[in-house]
Design an enzyme around this catalytic site. Structure first.
Site, PDB file in Angstrom:
ATOM      1  N   ASP A   1     -18.666  -3.098   9.541  1.00  0.00           N
ATOM      2  CA  ASP A   1     -19.429  -3.243  10.786  1.00  0.00           C
ATOM      3  C   ASP A   1     -19.347  -4.687  11.265  1.00  0.00           C
ATOM      4  O   ASP A   1     -18.273  -5.158  11.560  1.00  0.00           O
ATOM      5  CB  ASP A   1     -20.869  -2.764  10.593  1.00  0.00           C
TER       6      ASP A   1
ATOM      7  N   SER B   1      -6.411  -7.228   1.359  1.00  0.00           N
ATOM      8  CA  SER B   1      -6.276  -7.837   0.039  1.00  0.00           C
ATOM      9  C   SER B   1      -4.833  -7.726  -0.419  1.00  0.00           C
ATOM     10  O   SER B   1      -4.076  -6.896   0.092  1.00  0.00           O
ATOM     11  CB  SER B   1      -7.203  -7.134  -0.961  1.00  0.00           C
ATOM     12  N   LEU B   2      -4.459  -8.553  -1.374  1.00  0.00           N
ATOM     13  CA  LEU B   2      -3.123  -8.449  -1.948  1.00  0.00           C
ATOM     14  C   LEU B   2      -2.920  -7.061  -2.547  1.00  0.00           C
ATOM     15  O   LEU B   2      -1.871  -6.433  -2.376  1.00  0.00           O
ATOM     16  CB  LEU B   2      -2.922  -9.530  -3.018  1.00  0.00           C
ATOM     17  N   TYR B   3      -3.956  -6.568  -3.238  1.00  0.00           N
ATOM     18  CA  TYR B   3      -3.884  -5.242  -3.854  1.00  0.00           C
ATOM     19  C   TYR B   3      -5.284  -4.809  -4.271  1.00  0.00           C
ATOM     20  O   TYR B   3      -6.237  -5.593  -4.238  1.00  0.00           O
ATOM     21  CB  TYR B   3      -2.970  -5.263  -5.082  1.00  0.00           C
TER      22      TYR B   3
ATOM     23  N   LYS C   1      -7.160 -12.279   2.462  1.00  0.00           N
ATOM     24  CA  LYS C   1      -8.326 -11.641   1.849  1.00  0.00           C
ATOM     25  C   LYS C   1      -9.512 -11.729   2.809  1.00  0.00           C
ATOM     26  O   LYS C   1     -10.013 -12.816   3.109  1.00  0.00           O
ATOM     27  CB  LYS C   1      -8.703 -12.327   0.527  1.00  0.00           C
TER      28      LYS C   1
ATOM     29  N   HIS D   1      -1.037 -11.907   1.704  1.00  0.00           N
ATOM     30  CA  HIS D   1      -1.990 -12.541   0.796  1.00  0.00           C
ATOM     31  C   HIS D   1      -3.373 -12.729   1.416  1.00  0.00           C
ATOM     32  O   HIS D   1      -4.252 -13.356   0.814  1.00  0.00           O
ATOM     33  CB  HIS D   1      -1.419 -13.900   0.362  1.00  0.00           C
TER      34      HIS D   1
ATOM     35  N   GLY E   1      -6.948  -3.066  -7.699  1.00  0.00           N
ATOM     36  CA  GLY E   1      -6.627  -2.718  -9.079  1.00  0.00           C
ATOM     37  C   GLY E   1      -6.781  -1.223  -9.327  1.00  0.00           C
ATOM     38  O   GLY E   1      -7.706  -0.582  -8.824  1.00  0.00           O
ATOM     39  N   THR E   2      -5.895  -0.675 -10.133  1.00  0.00           N
ATOM     40  CA  THR E   2      -5.927   0.774 -10.364  1.00  0.00           C
ATOM     41  C   THR E   2      -7.072   1.195 -11.274  1.00  0.00           C
ATOM     42  O   THR E   2      -7.336   2.387 -11.418  1.00  0.00           O
ATOM     43  CB  THR E   2      -4.597   1.244 -10.990  1.00  0.00           C
ATOM     44  N   SER E   3      -7.764   0.230 -11.871  1.00  0.00           N
ATOM     45  CA  SER E   3      -8.940   0.571 -12.687  1.00  0.00           C
ATOM     46  C   SER E   3     -10.222   0.588 -11.857  1.00  0.00           C
ATOM     47  O   SER E   3     -11.289   0.904 -12.381  1.00  0.00           O
ATOM     48  CB  SER E   3      -9.090  -0.441 -13.836  1.00  0.00           C
TER      49      SER E   3
END
Length: 536
Positions: free
Chosen positions: A196, A98-100, A191, A189, A102-104
């Site tokens: 498995d 993934s690009l990133y 995704k 970028h 989220g920190t939440s």
């Protein structure tokens, strides 16, 4: 200076509505319109129409799948719940690209933590972009910070956290570009979310909005070992040209968090030695693609799928669909998806010149299509429906700083494109729709190809936003799905129709006018006779 007319947008909705369209050049009574009003569908398909897609699989990886093992997920919540489910039930491997993150997303990290705790044999690999993954958010944390906690708990042998850094950010740019701005240079970028032998292909990132009210597309493939092996090998190959997180420490003097990471011994630094890095990375990724293309050629995947002798026994086939991945890594000299898309448009153009009812729907969150796509639409004889986010449904709407002007820039691009359509006399065959839903944003991307049937036999989904940036700056992965299954074609069509809930047809350009008229007209989807509930 451009003046953007946004106040005239239609903003009053009834509880239920059907779509209507006004003529682009007259404000008189509305006329009836179907998604492809110029088409008269045939119920039968020429025997060779599906076979015309065979060149797309030439010299590429390809996988046969059973459409019964493919589930099309409709909502962000569905996506999030399925993602957690396949991670929690994984036995041997989890690979997330993934690009990133989220920190939440404490719950997602906790899900990975539980999966690792419950199964001592499980190994987790997470690939994100270096620039986005190390950028601290408002809470002072970053993706790298969160992943480091998992590494400390389970060790780098069981969880690998990878950060890809673009070679385009080097030298002076590396020194002076601040966080966030440096991400415009290029990012990882791709995704794909695999556990498995199950994988979710999507354009969605792993953060709160994408799990709640940011609409995207999501396909869950179950029991598809070979395709999942491809995803795992793809991430493994990118890991050879990426940093691995080894430690995340806090500087005692500055009290700022600092990431400790390393490259493999053979890999040159992407920002210190960008030219040798490009050469090395190209060799790594080219070998990956050649190896998988050879496997597909040796197993005769394409020949098996396109064998016309199989058509009478479609219901009895174990594999009725084929998936063709295509990579685009402009900074590394990899242009597989660009060549793949060019080949597809050539096929569609030939078909539309022979058949008047060849329709293609193309969608992206942003109206900044690459010349490859706009030229194909302008120069084709086929019907196109272009689906994009309205300014209000753009992720940058009401953003701070210069970013808040981005949605209006896309509106300007729409006007320019509609002017080109009029010059090419293509307005009757090309319609532009905008996604509008209160408190929601749109992030979908991809294509549906109907050829000469009322059902799409081909769809494309993946990470690319279909713009020049996707072709030249970022690392992208697209997946083309071709199916013989009538049931799956109907599911693809249902997924396509879902995208029209809350859409408005866009007609902003007036012949001979110099101003940007902010017309937003409703369209009736006569083909499907839909009565769509307003999205509130």
């Amino acid at each position: 200076m451009y003046k953007f007319y946004t106040s005239l947008r239609l903003c009053t909705y009834s509880k239920h509505f059907s779509f209507r369209q006004l003529s682009p050049f007259h404000s008189s009574a509305p006329r009836s319109f179907c998604l492809s009003s110029t088409l008269k569908y045939n119920s039968s398909r020429p025997s060779d129409s599906l076979h015309s897609f065979k060149p797309l699989s030439h010299n590429k990886a390809a996988f046969l799948v059973n459409s019964k093992n493919v589930e099309i997920l409709s909502t962000p919540v569905d996506f999030y719940e399925k993602l957690k489910h396949i991670i929690l039930n994984a036995k041997t491997r989890v690979v997330l690209s993934s690009l990133y993150i989220g920190t939440s997303e404490v719950e997602l990290i906790k899900t990975i933590h539980i999966a690792l705790s419950n199964n001592k044999q499980l190994q987790v690999t997470i690939l994100v972009d270096y620039l986005r993954g190390t950028r601290a958010e408002k809470n002072g944390k970053s993706t790298a910070y969160m992943l480091n906690k998992l590494i400390k708990k389970f060790g780098s042998q069981r969880i690998k956290a990878l950060l890809y850094h673009t070679p385009d950010l080097s030298g002076l740019k590396k020194k002076i570009y601040p966080p966030r701005l440096n991400e415009t240079v290029g990012v990882m970028h791709i995704k794909a979310y695999m556990a498995d032998d199950n994988v979710i292909l999507s354009g969605a990132n792993l953060s709160h909005d994408y799990f709640t009210n940011r609409q995207d597309r999501y396909f869950l493939f179950s029991n598809t070992k070979e395709m999942c092996d491809y995803i795992a090998d793809l991430v493994c190959s990118i890991s050879k040209i990426s940093y691995s997180i080894t430690e995340y420490i806090k500087n005692k003097k500055t009290l700022k968090n600092k990431i400790q990471c390393s490259l493999t011994a053979d890999c040159p630094s992407p920002h210190k030695r960008p030219i040798p890095f490009r050469v090395y990375a190209n060799q790594v990724m080219t070998k990956f693609m050649e190896d998988w293309a050879l496997k597909a050629r040796d197993s005769k995947t394409s020949d098996k799928f396109f064998d016309l002798k199989n058509k009478p026994q479609l219901d009895a086939l174990e594999y009725d669909s084929m998936v063709i991945p295509s990579l685009q890594m402009g900074p590394l000299g990899i242009y597989e998806d660009q060549e793949h898309t060019e080949a597809l448009f050539q096929i569609l153009n030939r078909h539309s010149s022979l058949m008047d009812n060849c329709r293609t729907d193309i969608t992206s969150a942003y109206f900044n299509f690459a010349d490859l796509h706009t030229n194909a639409i302008l120069n084709s004889n086929g019907v196109f429906n272009v689906l994009i986010a309205s300014p209000e449904a753009n992720g940058f709407y009401n953003a701070s700083g210069i970013s808040k002007y981005i949605p209006h820039a896309y509106t300007m691009f729409e006007k320019q494109f509609l002017a080109k359509l009029e010059n090419k006399k293509r307005l009757e065959k090309v319609k532009i729709f905008e996604y509008t839903r209160k408190d929601w944003t749109y992030h979908g991307k991809g294509m549906w190809c109907f050829m000469d049937s009322s059902e799409p036999a081909l769809t494309i989904l993946g990470s690319s936003n279909l713009g020049e940036r996707s072709l030249k700056k970022d690392l992208e992965a697209q997946f083309t799905i071709i199916t013989k299954s009538e049931n799956f074609q109907q599911e693809l069509h249902a997924n396509n129709r879902e995208n029209y809930e809350g859409w408005q047809v866009l007609r902003v350009y007036k012949s001979g006018g110099n101003s940007f008229d902010g017309y937003r007209h409703w369209d009736s989807i006569a083909k499907f006779n839909l009565k769509i509930r307003c999205c509130e």
